[in-house]
Design a protein around this motif. Structure first.
Motif, PDB file in Angstrom:
ATOM      1  N   ILE A   1       0.838  -1.199   0.000  1.00 55.23           N
ATOM      2  CA  ILE A   1       0.000   0.000   0.000  1.00 55.23           C
ATOM      3  C   ILE A   1       0.876   1.254   0.000  1.00 55.23           C
ATOM      4  O   ILE A   1       0.488   2.308  -0.476  1.00 55.23           O
ATOM      5  CB  ILE A   1      -0.953  -0.002   1.224  1.00 55.23           C
ATOM      6  CG1 ILE A   1      -2.177   0.890   0.978  1.00 55.23           C
ATOM      7  CG2 ILE A   1      -0.240   0.394   2.485  1.00 55.23           C
ATOM      8  CD1 ILE A   1      -3.240   0.265   0.158  1.00 55.23           C
ATOM      9  N   GLY A   2       2.084   1.099   0.522  1.00 54.02           N
ATOM     10  CA  GLY A   2       3.018   2.215   0.572  1.00 54.02           C
ATOM     11  C   GLY A   2       3.588   2.623  -0.770  1.00 54.02           C
ATOM     12  O   GLY A   2       4.322   3.611  -0.858  1.00 54.02           O
ATOM     13  N   ARG A   3       3.253   1.888  -1.816  1.00 50.93           N
ATOM     14  CA  ARG A   3       3.750   2.226  -3.145  1.00 50.93           C
ATOM     15  C   ARG A   3       2.742   3.030  -3.954  1.00 50.93           C
ATOM     16  O   ARG A   3       3.006   3.359  -5.113  1.00 50.93           O
ATOM     17  CB  ARG A   3       4.146   0.942  -3.887  1.00 50.93           C
ATOM     18  CG  ARG A   3       5.190   0.138  -3.127  1.00 50.93           C
ATOM     19  CD  ARG A   3       5.696  -1.051  -3.892  1.00 50.93           C
ATOM     20  NE  ARG A   3       6.548  -0.661  -5.001  1.00 50.93           N
ATOM     21  CZ  ARG A   3       7.350  -1.485  -5.655  1.00 50.93           C
ATOM     22  NH1 ARG A   3       7.402  -2.753  -5.298  1.00 50.93           N
ATOM     23  NH2 ARG A   3       8.088  -1.062  -6.660  1.00 50.93           N
ATOM     24  N   LEU A   4       1.621   3.359  -3.336  1.00 50.28           N
ATOM     25  CA  LEU A   4       0.644   4.227  -4.016  1.00 50.28           C
ATOM     26  C   LEU A   4       1.101   5.671  -3.819  1.00 50.28           C
ATOM     27  O   LEU A   4       0.566   6.421  -3.007  1.00 50.28           O
ATOM     28  CB  LEU A   4      -0.752   3.992  -3.443  1.00 50.28           C
ATOM     29  CG  LEU A   4      -1.306   2.577  -3.611  1.00 50.28           C
ATOM     30  CD1 LEU A   4      -2.677   2.462  -2.962  1.00 50.28           C
ATOM     31  CD2 LEU A   4      -1.389   2.207  -5.095  1.00 50.28           C
ATOM     32  N   SER A   5       2.079   6.060  -4.586  1.00 48.23           N
ATOM     33  CA  SER A   5       2.828   7.286  -4.339  1.00 48.23           C
ATOM     34  C   SER A   5       2.027   8.570  -4.531  1.00 48.23           C
ATOM     35  O   SER A   5       2.447   9.632  -4.063  1.00 48.23           O
ATOM     36  CB  SER A   5       4.074   7.327  -5.239  1.00 48.23           C
ATOM     37  OG  SER A   5       3.701   7.226  -6.609  1.00 48.23           O
TER      38      SER A   5
ATOM     39  N   ILE B   1      -5.654  -3.767  13.205  1.00 45.53           N
ATOM     40  CA  ILE B   1      -4.910  -3.906  14.452  1.00 45.53           C
ATOM     41  C   ILE B   1      -3.511  -3.296  14.331  1.00 45.53           C
ATOM     42  O   ILE B   1      -2.804  -3.156  15.334  1.00 45.53           O
ATOM     43  CB  ILE B   1      -4.796  -5.382  14.869  1.00 45.53           C
ATOM     44  CG1 ILE B   1      -4.077  -6.198  13.796  1.00 45.53           C
ATOM     45  CG2 ILE B   1      -6.174  -5.955  15.147  1.00 45.53           C
ATOM     46  CD1 ILE B   1      -3.822  -7.645  14.195  1.00 45.53           C
ATOM     47  N   SER B   2      -3.131  -2.902  13.122  1.00 46.69           N
ATOM     48  CA  SER B   2      -1.824  -2.266  12.910  1.00 46.69           C
ATOM     49  C   SER B   2      -1.806  -1.589  11.554  1.00 46.69           C
ATOM     50  O   SER B   2      -2.667  -1.826  10.705  1.00 46.69           O
ATOM     51  CB  SER B   2      -0.690  -3.295  12.992  1.00 46.69           C
ATOM     52  OG  SER B   2      -0.802  -4.227  11.934  1.00 46.69           O
ATOM     53  N   LEU B   3      -0.806  -0.739  11.361  1.00 48.99           N
ATOM     54  CA  LEU B   3      -0.520  -0.133  10.065  1.00 48.99           C
ATOM     55  C   LEU B   3       0.829  -0.654   9.595  1.00 48.99           C
ATOM     56  O   LEU B   3       1.748  -0.793  10.400  1.00 48.99           O
ATOM     57  CB  LEU B   3      -0.477   1.395  10.173  1.00 48.99           C
ATOM     58  CG  LEU B   3      -1.784   2.108  10.489  1.00 48.99           C
ATOM     59  CD1 LEU B   3      -1.543   3.611  10.641  1.00 48.99           C
ATOM     60  CD2 LEU B   3      -2.823   1.858   9.417  1.00 48.99           C
ATOM     61  N   PRO B   4       0.972  -0.940   8.299  1.00 47.92           N
ATOM     62  CA  PRO B   4       2.259  -1.460   7.817  1.00 47.92           C
ATOM     63  C   PRO B   4       3.345  -0.387   7.886  1.00 47.92           C
ATOM     64  O   PRO B   4       3.074   0.808   7.799  1.00 47.92           O
ATOM     65  CB  PRO B   4       1.953  -1.846   6.369  1.00 47.92           C
ATOM     66  CG  PRO B   4       0.801  -0.977   5.976  1.00 47.92           C
ATOM     67  CD  PRO B   4      -0.014  -0.809   7.221  1.00 47.92           C
TER      68      PRO B   4
ATOM     69  N   ASN C   1       6.033   5.530   3.359  1.00 40.38           N
ATOM     70  CA  ASN C   1       6.471   5.818   1.985  1.00 40.38           C
ATOM     71  C   ASN C   1       5.471   6.658   1.210  1.00 40.38           C
ATOM     72  O   ASN C   1       5.747   7.056   0.076  1.00 40.38           O
ATOM     73  CB  ASN C   1       6.713   4.503   1.241  1.00 40.38           C
ATOM     74  CG  ASN C   1       7.846   3.700   1.838  1.00 40.38           C
ATOM     75  OD1 ASN C   1       8.789   4.261   2.394  1.00 40.38           O
ATOM     76  ND2 ASN C   1       7.760   2.384   1.740  1.00 40.38           N
ATOM     77  N   LEU C   2       4.314   6.933   1.812  1.00 41.14           N
ATOM     78  CA  LEU C   2       3.285   7.726   1.118  1.00 41.14           C
ATOM     79  C   LEU C   2       3.611   9.209   1.255  1.00 41.14           C
ATOM     80  O   LEU C   2       2.986   9.948   2.017  1.00 41.14           O
ATOM     81  CB  LEU C   2       1.905   7.402   1.699  1.00 41.14           C
ATOM     82  CG  LEU C   2       1.464   5.939   1.572  1.00 41.14           C
ATOM     83  CD1 LEU C   2       0.143   5.714   2.292  1.00 41.14           C
ATOM     84  CD2 LEU C   2       1.344   5.539   0.101  1.00 41.14           C
TER      85      LEU C   2
END
Length: 332
Positions: free
Chosen positions: A103-107, A120-123, A128-129
């Protein structure tokens, strides 16, 4: 020297020949090209091709995740170009328990919201966003935020209420553009120290935790306009609160306050003061000096008298009429 022995020969019977200057020559003097340029061009082509394969791979992970939770096309596009261009992602209508690492690559993402979260958590990749401006994960079960959240340099709004947080990562202080922080209804019993570094903060929601005191550094948040700290266990406020020179709204209702600091009158821009459901029997000294006050909320106290020297033609007073002496109701 014969022409065929000369490495610098302009003409050659060979179709391609390497020269001493690192060039390759095809037949004819005008067709010389740089070997280095050829290598770079070939490498770039190969890299682009390989990157395309990698891109499809990480996109496929997101598409599989979206298919698993039956997210429609307008939430997660199944087209690669549209996915890369995605600027807003809201998953609040779906029972999603995790986010894929990629999901962090959706720049191009600017906002992410999950208002009825099951997360329960965020990656860690959330950091990277780089273009993210608003992040909201509310009503979840998050206990810790990733340290990488401090890399979100453009983040202006962070909503993380109704989770299970007891602390914030130190990197939270690196969010130099943050204007709004909402961490209501968590499990904090002391103020996260690194909030002090958020010098551009304008709105702070910290209601419904276990706070017993405000830190002295609270006064350093000089741009703060709205401070909501109701439903905590405050018995007093520090004098340094007067340093919040831009404060317009202060809600400290549902605590254990019996008094306010005399310096409260120095909050020259304060428009709304809510001190409902505390332990006031007499109006706090100093509130008559709040020259720009527009609304004073006193519900749930046992007042024996009204604040003096306040023009109630200009200030709206809200209180429970049934809980005050009749002598006061006759004045109102």
């Amino acid at each position: 020297m014969n022409q065929e022995d000369d490495p610098e020969s302009i003409e050659s019977n060979a179709l391609v020949k390497r020269t001493s200057k690192g060039l390759i020559t095809s037949k004819g003097r005008r067709s010389q090209i740089s070997l280095t340029s050829d290598i770079i061009r070939a490498a770039a082509t190969s890299r682009t091709f390989n990157q395309t394969l990698v891109d499809e791979s990480w996109m496929q992970e997101i598409w599989d995740w979206a298919d698993n939770y039956e997210l429609p096309e307008d939430v997660i596009p199944r087209d690669s170009i549209a996915l890369l261009a995605l600027e807003s992602l809201s998953i609040r209508e779906y029972d999603i328990s995790f986010l894929p690492e990629n999901i962090g690559r959706l720049s191009n993402l600017r906002s992410f919201h999950d208002w009825n979260s099951k997360l329960i958590s965020l990656p860690e990749s959330i950091g990277n966003l780089k273009n993210l401006e608003a992040l909201g994960v509310v009503n979840g079960r998050i206990r810790l935020l990733p340290e990488s959240i401090g890399k979100l340099n453009k983040l202006e709004k962070l909503y993380i209420s109704n989770n299970q947080l007891t602390t914030l990562p130190k990197s939270i202080g690196d969010l130099s553009n943050l204007k709004l922080l909402e961490i209501c209804s968590n499990r904090f019993d002391s103020f996260p120290e690194d909030i002090e570094k958020l010098k551009n903060l304008e709105v702070l929601y910290m209601s419904c935790n276990r706070f017993r005191s405000l830190p002295k550094w609270i006064g350093s948040l000089s741009k703060l306009k709205n401070l909501y700290i109701s439903h905590n266990e405050f018995e007093s406020l520090p004098d340094c609160i007067v340093k919040l020179e831009n404060l317009e709204k202060l809600n400290i209702s549902d605590s254990s306050l019996k008094s306010l600091p005399g310096s409260i009158g120095g909050l020259s821009k304060l428009k709304v003061l809510d001190i409902s459901f505390n332990n006031f029997k007499l109006p706090p000294e100093g509130i008559e000096k709040l020259k720009n006050l527009e609304v004073l909320i006193f519900h749930g106290n046992n007042l024996k008298s009204l604040p003096k020297n306040i023009d109630f033609d200009k200030v709206k007073l809200e209180l429970d009429y049934h809980s005050i002496p009749q002598t006061i109701t006759q004045i109102l």
